[in-house]
Enzyme design. Structure first.
Site, PDB file in Angstrom:
ATOM      1  N   TYR A 138       0.801  -1.228   0.000  1.00  0.00           N
ATOM      2  CA  TYR A 138       0.000   0.000   0.000  1.00  0.00           C
ATOM      3  C   TYR A 138       0.832   1.277   0.000  1.00  0.00           C
ATOM      4  O   TYR A 138       0.292   2.362  -0.198  1.00  0.00           O
ATOM      5  CB  TYR A 138      -0.978   0.000   1.177  1.00  0.00           C
ATOM      6  N   GLU A 224      -5.192 -30.362   7.412  1.00  0.00           N
ATOM      7  CA  GLU A 224      -5.138 -29.636   6.141  1.00  0.00           C
ATOM      8  C   GLU A 224      -6.169 -28.517   6.066  1.00  0.00           C
ATOM      9  O   GLU A 224      -5.830 -27.367   5.790  1.00  0.00           O
ATOM     10  CB  GLU A 224      -5.356 -30.608   4.969  1.00  0.00           C
ATOM     11  N   ASP A 277      -6.639 -34.713   2.975  1.00  0.00           N
ATOM     12  CA  ASP A 277      -7.482 -35.479   2.058  1.00  0.00           C
ATOM     13  C   ASP A 277      -6.631 -36.499   1.301  1.00  0.00           C
ATOM     14  O   ASP A 277      -5.444 -36.260   1.037  1.00  0.00           O
ATOM     15  CB  ASP A 277      -8.149 -34.549   1.034  1.00  0.00           C
TER      16      ASP A 277
END
Length: 396
Positions: A138, A224, A277
């Site tokens: 910024y 996860e 997963d």
């Protein structure tokens, strides 16, 4: 104040205790070994001198009517990466480099960005203040264009100076969460007590500033996905398995989450497990925690935990538990490409059990999310699957 014991009886943790004993023996054997070329925490004066030397080189180039350029290690080529089983993926000492030239239309903006960020870092270190990557963006959003350009420039500078990002006085906001039996003091003196309740604690912005860490945890579980992490907290898994620590990076982990997990391992040397997963992207995330990534390989020594074990969800668990086939998902073309890529990586040779699981996934052409376990029962993950895995050593 001592942590209140709420978990299972002591014998439940026998397999974990044996695993930890073997880890401690391994740590003792490898104590004091630091890989060549590893980044290190540098003093402020060292970083300032390094930046001054870079600027002097630019001035000398101009004085000789030569084109100023930055020479940066190439972080996007596997040719520059070697595998070290004690560290993970790290850059080779004599790696190929790339030049960011100030006269090339392709790289002139990149040159300007790096020069601008170097100037800001110099001022931060001089004044002993810190800024986030977002703060830096910024200050001149028109020049930078997007946040990714700032992130890339900072990583290039870190690699060029051979120092970790925290030595540059640049911080990043954290997206990760932590829960369980842990307390610590932040750099400003704030005392933080993590709990096993449904409300987790945000991973601190300044991991280096964490002090007086205390835990009696038997293990650290990296989850996860945020949804799975929250579900485990809601099911009181953390309380029932107490003492333990749980962390999530909410998908691909940010630098602070990786630094936190590394700090917890270095401080306590407790077993670290992953719950991801059973798909190529979950395995990729697990590999980032364990072995690091190509883009951050120059800082592997500060980020990786090669002792991490894969707790679940294993492709073999899908068959063993007879998870309904209609809850499995076919591998996409991108999944298959990712899986092939992981199987070719140097560290898979050192993990024959992992390789077997990946080949099982490739042969079945199917993947599964952790949520598939809810088809067996709504709380199967927290009350059956994970407790049994931890009790009987079901990790690889």
């Amino acid at each position: 104040m001592a942590f209140a014991p709420m978990g299972p009886e002591a014998s439940f943790f026998d397999a974990l205790d044996r695993h930890r004993a073997s880890l401690l023996a391994m740590v003792k054997r490898g104590a004091g070994e630091t890989p060549a070329g590893a980044t290190r925490v540098a003093s402020s004066s060292e970083v300032l001198t390094a930046i001054e030397n870079i600027i002097q080189d630019i001035i000398k180039s101009l004085a000789r009517n030569e084109v100023p350029a930055f020479t940066i290690d190439n972080r996007s080529s596997w040719e520059n990466i070697m595998f070290d089983d004690s560290v993970g993926l790290r850059m080779i000492p004599q790696c190929t480099t790339r030049k960011i030239r100030s006269d090339s239309p392709k790289s002139v903006k990149k040159f300007a960005l790096i020069l601008k960020v170097l100037s800001m870092i110099y001022k931060l270190i001089q004044s002993d203040t810190y800024a986030t990557k977002r703060d830096i963006y910024y200050t001149d959003s028109q020049l930078f264009g997007n946040q990714a350009a700032v992130d890339s420039a900072i990583d290039d500078i870190s690699c060029m100076l051979k120092v970790p990002r925290r030595s540059l006085h640049v911080l990043s906001t954290s997206k990760g969460l932590i829960a369980g039996n842990l307390r610590y003091m932040e750099e400003d003196g704030t005392r933080v007590q993590c709990t096993c309740s449904a409300t987790a604690t945000a991973v601190p912005t300044n991991i280096q500033g964490m002090q007086h860490l205390i835990t009696d945890a038997k293990f650290l579980l990296i989850v996860e996905k945020d949804a799975t992490f929250q579900r485990l907290l809601d099911d009181n898994f953390c309380s029932r398995m107490s003492p333990c620590i749980m962390v999530t990076g909410k998908g691909v982990p940010d630098l602070n989450t990786r630094l936190l997990v590394k700090k917890l391992w270095d401080t306590f040397h407790i077993p670290v497990f992953t719950l991801v997963d059973a798909d190529p992207y979950g395995i990729e995330i697990m590999c980032i925690y364990k072995y690091g990534s190509m883009s951050m390989s120059f800082e592997a020594h500060n980020l990786t935990i090669p002792t991490i074990r894969w707790l679940g969800l294993l492709p073999s668990d899908i068959q063993r538990l007879n998870i309904p086939k209609d809850s499995l998902i076919p591998l996409t073309k991108h999944d298959q490409m990712k899986l092939d890529s992981i199987l070719k990586r140097p560290y898979i040779t050192y993990q024959p059990l992992w390789k077997k699981e990946l080949e099982m996934m490739a042969d079945s052409k199917m993947k599964a999310e952790i949520q598939a376990l809810t088809l067996l029962s709504s709380d199967y993950l927290s009350r059956v699957y994970l407790p049994n895995k931890l009790r009987f050593g079901g990790w690889i």
